[in-house]
Design a protein around this motif. Structure first.
Motif, short mmCIF file in Angstrom:
data_model
loop_
_atom_site.label_atom_id
_atom_site.label_comp_id
_atom_site.label_asym_id
_atom_site.label_seq_id
_atom_site.Cartn_x
_atom_site.Cartn_y
_atom_site.Cartn_z
N GLN A 246 0.84 -1.21 0.00
CA GLN A 246 0.00 0.00 0.00
C GLN A 246 0.88 1.26 0.00
O GLN A 246 0.58 2.23 -0.69
CB GLN A 246 -0.89 -0.02 1.23
CG GLN A 246 -2.09 0.89 1.06
CD GLN A 246 -3.00 0.81 2.28
OE1 GLN A 246 -2.58 0.37 3.36
NE2 GLN A 246 -4.22 1.24 2.12
N LYS A 247 1.96 1.20 0.76
CA LYS A 247 2.88 2.34 0.84
C LYS A 247 3.43 2.66 -0.56
O LYS A 247 3.48 3.82 -0.97
CB LYS A 247 4.02 1.99 1.80
CG LYS A 247 4.83 3.17 2.23
CD LYS A 247 5.71 2.78 3.41
CE LYS A 247 6.91 3.71 3.49
NZ LYS A 247 8.03 3.14 4.19
N PHE A 248 3.83 1.62 -1.29
CA PHE A 248 4.36 1.83 -2.64
C PHE A 248 3.28 2.43 -3.54
O PHE A 248 3.51 3.40 -4.24
CB PHE A 248 4.87 0.52 -3.24
CG PHE A 248 5.29 0.67 -4.69
CD1 PHE A 248 6.50 1.29 -5.01
CD2 PHE A 248 4.47 0.22 -5.72
CE1 PHE A 248 6.88 1.45 -6.35
CE2 PHE A 248 4.85 0.38 -7.05
CZ PHE A 248 6.05 0.99 -7.35
N MET A 249 2.06 1.86 -3.49
CA MET A 249 1.00 2.32 -4.37
C MET A 249 0.66 3.78 -4.08
O MET A 249 0.48 4.58 -5.00
CB MET A 249 -0.28 1.47 -4.21
CG MET A 249 -0.11 -0.01 -4.53
SD MET A 249 0.77 -0.39 -6.05
CE MET A 249 -0.34 0.28 -7.24
N LEU A 250 0.61 4.15 -2.78
CA LEU A 250 0.28 5.54 -2.43
C LEU A 250 1.37 6.49 -2.91
O LEU A 250 1.10 7.58 -3.41
CB LEU A 250 0.09 5.69 -0.91
CG LEU A 250 -1.21 5.08 -0.38
CD1 LEU A 250 -1.22 5.12 1.15
CD2 LEU A 250 -2.44 5.81 -0.95
N SER A 251 2.62 6.04 -2.80
CA SER A 251 3.74 6.91 -3.22
C SER A 251 3.66 7.18 -4.72
O SER A 251 4.13 8.21 -5.20
CB SER A 251 5.08 6.28 -2.85
OG SER A 251 5.39 5.22 -3.74
N ARG A 252 3.06 6.29 -5.49
CA ARG A 252 2.93 6.48 -6.96
C ARG A 252 1.88 7.51 -7.30
O ARG A 252 1.90 8.12 -8.32
CB ARG A 252 2.52 5.18 -7.68
CG ARG A 252 3.46 4.02 -7.59
CD ARG A 252 4.83 4.34 -8.04
NE ARG A 252 5.64 4.71 -6.90
CZ ARG A 252 6.90 5.09 -6.95
NH1 ARG A 252 7.52 5.15 -8.09
NH2 ARG A 252 7.57 5.42 -5.87
N LYS A 253 0.88 7.66 -6.39
CA LYS A 253 -0.25 8.56 -6.71
C LYS A 253 0.10 10.02 -6.47
O LYS A 253 -0.61 10.90 -6.89
CB LYS A 253 -1.47 8.15 -5.89
CG LYS A 253 -2.06 6.84 -6.41
CD LYS A 253 -3.39 6.52 -5.79
CE LYS A 253 -3.91 5.20 -6.35
NZ LYS A 253 -4.26 4.23 -5.33
#
Ligand SMILES: C[C@@H](C(=O)O)C(=O)SCCNC(=O)CCNC(=O)[C@H](O)C(C)(C)COP(=O)(O)OP(=O)(O)OC[C@H]1O[C@@H](n2cnc3c(N)ncnc32)[C@H](O)[C@@H]1OP(=O)(O)O
Length: 254
Positions: A246-253
């Motif tokens: 989730q941390k990775f996905m949020l950092s992409r947004k």
């Protein structure tokens, strides 16, 4: 568009290129399927001396499993269904009847290191870095690449890399014997990299590979790779894994 390219070279070798540079060649379902098909085609050709596997673009060989598809909210059995086909691809790659060379044109992380480890040899471009970083994501390798690492380097070095889950420089990776050669930008041409292999005949290459495969206990290898996929599927449900993805996905947004 093909996300995996297969080229037959005049000098008698084949090249598989992971072709998704805008996503650092992260592996999605389509690529698993295309890799499987490409390996079947290479296996059928009896005039090919060896195979190289590389990544398109100048940043990465492969950034591992695509975290949009290999995401954190899967149940254990769903994770298994997703991981197992790529484990089968890595077994096919590791047991191909001709030698395989990973040409690491950029960084490799997670599953990217697993693909490279399934090859017989690894040549890298100077300045690149590599990591079995799955431990930092609350999981462990799940495509059988952890098992293969134990076959390719000293056992303690394998355990240390998997458990610490850190990125290694080319020097560190050379030191443990994971990398076989490191080349500068200038030297990174197929003539320089592959010359020592090209003088061998196809018959020599298949014999050398057969002899190498005979030294591995393939039935046992396949059981251990399967065990790895099952263990990773269990770890997939952990909170640590969900949070890391989730941390990775949020950092992409952002
Ligand atoms: C399945 C499992 C296993 O072993 O069995 C694994 O492989 S676990 C290992 C899974 N792999 C990882 O955890 C690596 C995740 N990626 C990263 O940490 C980072 O991308 C770096 C590799 C450090 C590169 O960072 P940098 O800032 O240079 O580039 P970036 O993050 O903007 O990446 C460029 C584009 O590639 C995408 N991208 C990169 N890695 C991806 C991945 N694994 N899955 C899906 N997309 C990915 C980014 O979202 C971005 O696309 P957009 O611009 O469109 O957003």
């Amino acid at each position: 568009m093909s996300l995996v390219l297969l080229d037959w070279m005049e000098d008698g070798y084949a090249v598989i290129t992971l072709n998704r540079p805008e996503k650092l060649n992260a592996i999605n379902h389509q690529m698993v399927q295309e890799l499987d098909e490409a390996l079947d085609l290479v296996r059928k050709e009896d005039h090919v001396k060896f195979l190289t596997v590389t990544g398109n673009g100048d940043k990465a060989f492969c950034a591992g499993g695509d975290l949009n598809e290999f995401h954190g909210n899967l149940e254990e059995d769903e994770a298994y269904d997703l991981l197992a086909p790529m484990k089968n691809v890595l077994y096919k790659l590791a047991t191909l009847p001709i030698p395989t060379i990973a040409l690491l044109n950029g960084q490799a992380r997670g599953g990217g290191c697993e693909i490279a480890t399934a090859c017989d040899f690894r040549y890298a471009l100077k300045g690149t870095s590599f990591g079995f970083i799955q431990g930092k994501l609350g999981i462990a390798p799940g495509w059988g690449g952890g098992t293969l690492l134990y076959e390719k380097v000293d056992k303690q070095a394998a355990a240390h890399w998997l458990m610490t889950a850190t990125m290694y420089s080319t020097d560190q990776a050379l030191r443990i014997g994971w990398l076989h050669k490191v080349y500068s930008d200038k030297e990174w041409t197929m003539e320089t990299l592959l010359q020592p292999f090209l003088h061998n005949s196809q018959e020599q290459m298949t014999w050398f590979k057969k002899q190498y495969l005979n030294s591995l206990k393939l039935d046992e290898l396949s059981v251990r790779m399967e065990e790895e996929t099952i263990s990773c599927s269990k770890l997939w449900e952990s909170e640590a894994h969900k949070e890391a993805v989730q941390k990775f996905m949020l950092s992409r947004k952002n």
